[in-house]
Design a protein around this motif. Structure first.
Motif, short mmCIF file in Angstrom:
data_model
loop_
_atom_site.label_atom_id
_atom_site.label_comp_id
_atom_site.label_asym_id
_atom_site.label_seq_id
_atom_site.Cartn_x
_atom_site.Cartn_y
_atom_site.Cartn_z
N LYS A 132 45.32 17.36 35.28
CA LYS A 132 45.58 18.87 35.28
C LYS A 132 44.55 19.17 33.89
O LYS A 132 44.60 18.65 33.04
N ASP A 149 38.22 28.22 34.35
CA ASP A 149 38.58 27.73 35.63
C ASP A 149 39.66 26.62 35.62
O ASP A 149 39.53 25.68 36.39
N ASP A 198 43.39 24.62 35.16
CA ASP A 198 44.83 24.95 35.78
C ASP A 198 45.76 25.56 34.95
O ASP A 198 46.58 26.23 35.47
N ILE A 223 38.42 36.13 34.93
CA ILE A 223 39.31 35.26 35.89
C ILE A 223 39.78 36.15 37.12
O ILE A 223 39.90 37.23 36.91
N ASN A 277 44.77 34.46 41.25
CA ASN A 277 44.83 32.96 41.64
C ASN A 277 45.75 32.11 40.60
O ASN A 277 46.05 31.11 40.53
N TYR A 278 46.40 33.00 39.73
CA TYR A 278 47.25 32.55 38.49
C TYR A 278 48.54 33.26 38.53
O TYR A 278 48.76 34.61 38.90
N ARG A 324 47.65 27.99 37.40
CA ARG A 324 46.95 28.27 38.75
C ARG A 324 48.14 27.99 39.83
O ARG A 324 48.73 27.26 39.87
N LYS A 325 47.71 29.02 40.88
CA LYS A 325 48.66 28.90 42.04
C LYS A 325 48.47 27.64 42.69
O LYS A 325 47.12 27.27 42.80
N THR A 335 36.23 33.71 41.06
CA THR A 335 36.60 32.33 40.88
C THR A 335 35.50 31.40 40.59
O THR A 335 34.46 31.85 41.22
#
Length: 595
Positions: free
Chosen positions: A445, A479, A481, A497, A501-502, A521-522, A571
């Motif tokens: 991670k 970018d 995690d 960002i 996505n988060y 991060r999802k 992204t």
């Protein structure tokens, strides 16, 4: 004030009170050492200690870090306690070093027993065990408690020598003095205050030599006469120990020279360097501090003033004893004044003066006890003094993180005057949140911490994870995690960002006025499951052929090429970028990311 009797307590009662003091000290110092989050200074020193462990060499920085003594003592203790590899160290491991120094400090008080008297010595130990300031910094992995222990040991050795001890006391005192220099540069203020106290005591009272043999002796008494040039028995061991400590066993001579050049940097810092406080700041810490809550050690301060008065006007059969008590009084006042004049002030800096006040408070308590008319008044006095000590105990309990009432727990509370610019307890929730998210994938991670001072103490907590980067400004590539960002850079990070996505988690307090947010991060959406073709049907009867269609045949439709959908806007497809060299951090430490 009535003359103080020579014998105030039976030996049995004295020993019982000493054991009670040690029990109090144990209960407030050993429990829950891991409950308070690491202060920035503790975290930096912990990382520095791990570096010293791994390399076998302490790199001295004359601009910061102080000397190597705390690290050398910690490494010795780590061997005795069996800590193991630095990756397994805990907050409790580090803080146990200063806890042991604090317990040793209580025992060193016994060196002054014939100066303070049995009653005064016992009360001084009880006050030392329950003092909120002493309790809080006993559980704090910084240099101060070790420095106070060495200062007390030096004074105790010189006192024992003056009362008939051998020159071995001078050698031991010299070693402790040299190790003070290797602990923290501010010891020079204690040396200056001690010189002033000695000059005043010699001028007003005279020699420290006793008129008769001391009633309390530790170690063999020296024969009549004094050694020629006794200061050499102090100076030579002091220089030897200091040089040995700074040079890593006579290997690094550059550090020895830097240990003296460092005072040029400290002259610059004495102007404040962001730690400016009014002149009465330290006095308020001792007597009365109110910030929503009231904190006071006025019992110690008041008894210390009485002890100072008694030192000057009391009736003493032993002029050497009075000379020492006058010395201690002047030394403590000059030390307090010296620290108060400097603009640069941190609460732990006054700890050595507070220790001297506690010794004088024991003297003052003994003087008042001796002056009480009759046994009944002495019992009343003892009860009142016990209630005062109980009040100190109650304050100390709230500083340990173990108070049974969570509403009275102030170990990292901004209203605690000793928790100076301290890490907030909500950071522990951030750590738990990220730990749950990362799980056992710490090696894979990626984490980015974006904060002006690199989010200390996070580098300590995440020192074993491989892909953690620390930036003091927002990088172009975001970018990771896990993204940890403080409020100063929050808007810039959100603009760079794709927030969809988060998941966002906040607020978490780093320190007073610094709020952190965490972006996780999802998990990617599961891949679509391919459709399973239906099972083959049984053969149907052959249909009757239809009449042939004579119309022109239509062209077969072309198969459309599969085109992947465009990535979500914002992204980044590249892996997160980490600073090749991290910014200078508090204390000068630069932890390198392990990519």
């Amino acid at each position: 004030m009535a003359p103080r009797k020579e014998v105030t307590l039976s030996l049995l009662t004295f020993l019982i009170l000493v054991v009670v003091a040690l029990g109090l000290a144990y209960s407030y110092r050993f429990q829950g050492l891991e409950l308070r989050p690491m202060h920035t200074d503790e975290a930096i020193l912990g990382m520095k200690l791990a570096e010293t462990w791994n390399t076998g060499h302490f790199t001295y920085d004359p601009k910061d870090f102080h000397g190597p003594a705390l690290h050398q003592v910690s490494l010795l203790w780590s061997k005795l306690a069996g800590w193991g590899d630095p990756t397994t160290w805990t907050e409790a491991n580090l803080r146990m070093v200063t806890v042991m120094c604090s317990m040793a400090l209580l025992l060193v008080t016994l060196l002054f027993a014939d100066a303070l008297g049995r009653y005064g010595t016992a009360i001084a130990m009880l006050l030392m065990a329950s003092s909120p300031m002493m309790v809080f910094y006993s559980r704090y992995f910084i240099m101060e408690m070790l420095l106070v222990l060495l200062i007390a040991l030096t004074l105790g050795c010189f006192w024992r020598y003056s009362q008939g001890g051998t020159r071995l006391w001078l050698v031991l005192g010299g070693c402790a003095l040299g190790f003070q220099h290797a602990t923290k540069e501010t010891f020079i203020l204690n040396v200056g205050a001690a010189v002033v106290g000695w000059l005043v005591a010699r001028s007003l009272i005279g020699e420290f030599e006793p008129r008769k043999a001391s009633s309390f002796s530790i170690g063999p008494a020296r024969k009549k006469g004094r050694p020629a040039r006794p200061w050499l028995w102090v100076a030579l061991p002091a220089v030897f120990i200091s040089v040995a400590a700074f040079s890593n066993g006579f290997k690094d001579w550059q550090a020895v020279g830097d240990s003296f050049l460092t005072y040029l940097h400290y002259l610059e810092r004495s102007g404040g360097s962001g730690h400016e406080k009014p002149w009465h700041y330290y006095i308020s810490l001792i007597f009365w501090r109110k910030d929503t809550l009231i904190w006071t050690e006025a019992l110690i301060g008041g008894l210390a003033l009485i002890g100072m008065i008694y030192a000057f006007i009391g009736d003493f059969k032993n002029t050497g004893r009075q000379a020492f008590l006058v010395f201690l009084s002047v030394y403590s006042l000059v030390l307090l004044m010296g620290y108060s004049v400097l603009s640069y002030k941190t609460p732990w800096s006054i700890l050595s003066a507070q220790h001297a006040f506690i010794l004088l408070a024991g003297l003052g308590a003994g003087a008042l006890w001796s002056a009480m008319p009759g046994a009944f008044m002495r019992w009343v006095y003892n009860i009142l003094l016990g209630l005062g000590i109980l009040h100190l105990c109650n304050q100390s309990l709230g500083l340990t993180g173990t108070h049974p009432n969570p509403q009275l727990e102030y170990s990292a509370d901004p209203r605690n005057p000793y928790a100076y610019s301290h890490t907030q307890k909500s950071l522990l929730k951030l750590l738990a949140e990220v730990n749950t998210y990362v799980g056992d994938q710490g090696d894979t991670k990626t984490i980015q911490v974006i904060s002006r001072d690199s989010g200390w103490p996070l580098p300590w907590y995440w020192r074993n994870w491989k892909k953690v980067g620390y930036q003091d400004r927002v990088p172009e590539n975001l970018d990771a995690d896990v993204i940890v960002v403080d409020g100063e850079f929050y808007d810039q990070v959100k603009a760079r960002i794709n927030a969809a996505n988060y998941t966002e988690h906040y607020p978490y307090g780093l320190r007073p006025g610094i709020i952190l947010s965490v972006l996780l991060r999802k998990a990617p959406a599961p891949a679509p499951v391919p459709a399973v073709p239906p099972p083959a049907a049984s053969p149907a009867p052959t249909p009757t052929p239809a009449p042939a269609d004579t119309s022109p045949a239509k062209p077969a439709p072309e198969t459309e090429a599969a085109v992947p959908p465009p990535p979500p806007e914002g992204t980044l497809s590249q892996p997160p970028s980490f600073s090749p060299s991290l910014p200078n951090l508090p204390g000068g430490l630069v932890p390198q990311p392990q990519l």
